[in-house]
Enzyme design. Structure first.
Site: not given
Length: 325
Positions: A149-151, A153-154
């Site tokens: 999920p981090y990737g 959003t980036k």
């Protein structure tokens, strides 16, 4: 140059601010000083900047910041702020990533559009957007496929930068960082954990088998890439890899750390983290050609510098060992 740096108390943000101040530039910094890691480290980063009369700091989130006022006279925006970390981006914490990485970027881009005189918006993206890429070294033309999920959003924030460039001509540049390390690195990141544990003789936790390979990039080289992106002429919405050129496994890094510390390391291997990728490696052909940037610090040189910093930071009490996990 008058620069606005978001996330100015963080790892890359404060390093970039220090470099710009050393050049005689004016820097306006914004940081919410969240508690993702020990705020004392962020306060220490700020302490090294506030002695300069050319530095102005605002402790506030981007959503609450008076951006129209702060952007008056600003020529360059360096958007370094964001919620970091793959592990915590799963589950309920995803809302924090959505707000801090996506919504905050949209708010900043809207403000930059309204401002007069903003010549460049440089966004700190991540190699996490690639996931497990089909080819190494990975070029910017590779279809992104984030595994966390981090990737996601980036990548979403990066797309926003490209959209504002394509639709409104906002001069944005996105830099995809490949595993940044060096003095000032966050306490939750691998090199800080490894080097601190090596210094103290404590247990080193490795998530996975240690054979995952990474392209590590020294923080001073990342700073130079940001400055190059702000100064060079480039197509609005351009995207560039910022990669150090290393192709080493975590186990090889640990062997180097053992040599640096002159100690036998106490390594414990644990289950890998969901969303962690097996390999990263960036093709830097485009940034070399367009911005004239090349990495200058080898992995061994960078590790030596970070080890010196880690030892000094632990001994000063700024980096509390109980917070490193």
């Amino acid at each position: 140059m008058t620069a606005l740096i978001t996330g100015v108390a963080g790892f890359v943000g404060h390093s970039l601010a220090a470099a710009l101040l050393a050049r005689g530039e004016r820097v306006i910094g914004i940081d919410a000083i969240t508690d993702y890691y020990d705020p004392r480290m962020k306060r220490e980063n700020l302490r090294s900047l506030t002695s300069s009369p050319d530095f102005e700091f605002h402790e506030i989130s981007l959503a609450q910041a008076p951006l129209d006022e702060l952007l008056k006279g600003v020529t360059t925006v360096f958007h370094q702020a964001g919620q970091p970390g793959v592990r915590k981006s799963w589950g309920r914490d995803f809302a924090t990533y959505s707000v801090n990485n996506v919504e905050a970027t949209q708010i900043l881009l809207e403000a930059a559009m309204r401002a007069d005189g903003v010549e460049k918006v440089v966004y700190a993206s991540s190699s996490s957007i690639y996931g497990d890429a089909e080819k190494y070294p990975t070029s910017e033309s590779t279809i992104p496929s984030p595994r966390s999920p981090y990737g996601v959003t980036k990548l979403a924030a990066e797309h926003l930068c490209s959209l504002y460039a394509a639709n409104f001509g906002l001069p944005t540049v996105s830099l995809r960082y490949f595993t940044v390390y060096g003095p000032g690195q966050r306490p939750d990141m691998a090199f800080t954990r490894f080097l601190t544990a090596a210094h103290l003789g404590s247990e080193i936790t490795v998530l996975g088998d240690g054979e995952q390979r990474r392209d590590f990039t020294y923080v001073a080289d990342v700073v130079r890439a940001n400055i190059a992106a702000s100064e060079a002429s480039s197509q609005p919405g351009a995207v560039y890899n910022v990669a150090g050129g290393s192709n080493v496994s975590v186990n090889e890094v640990l062997a180097t750390i053992a040599t640096l510390s002159d100690k036998k390391l106490n390594i414990v291997y644990k289950k890998s983290v969901a969303g962690d990728v097996r390999r990263t490696g960036g093709d830097t052909t485009a940034i070399r050609r367009d911005l004239g940037w090349t990495p200058s610090v080898s992995l061994n040189q960078g590790l030596e510098q970070q080890f010196v910093w880690a030892k000094a930071t632990v001994e000063s009490g700024i980096l509390r060992t109980e917070t490193i996990s």
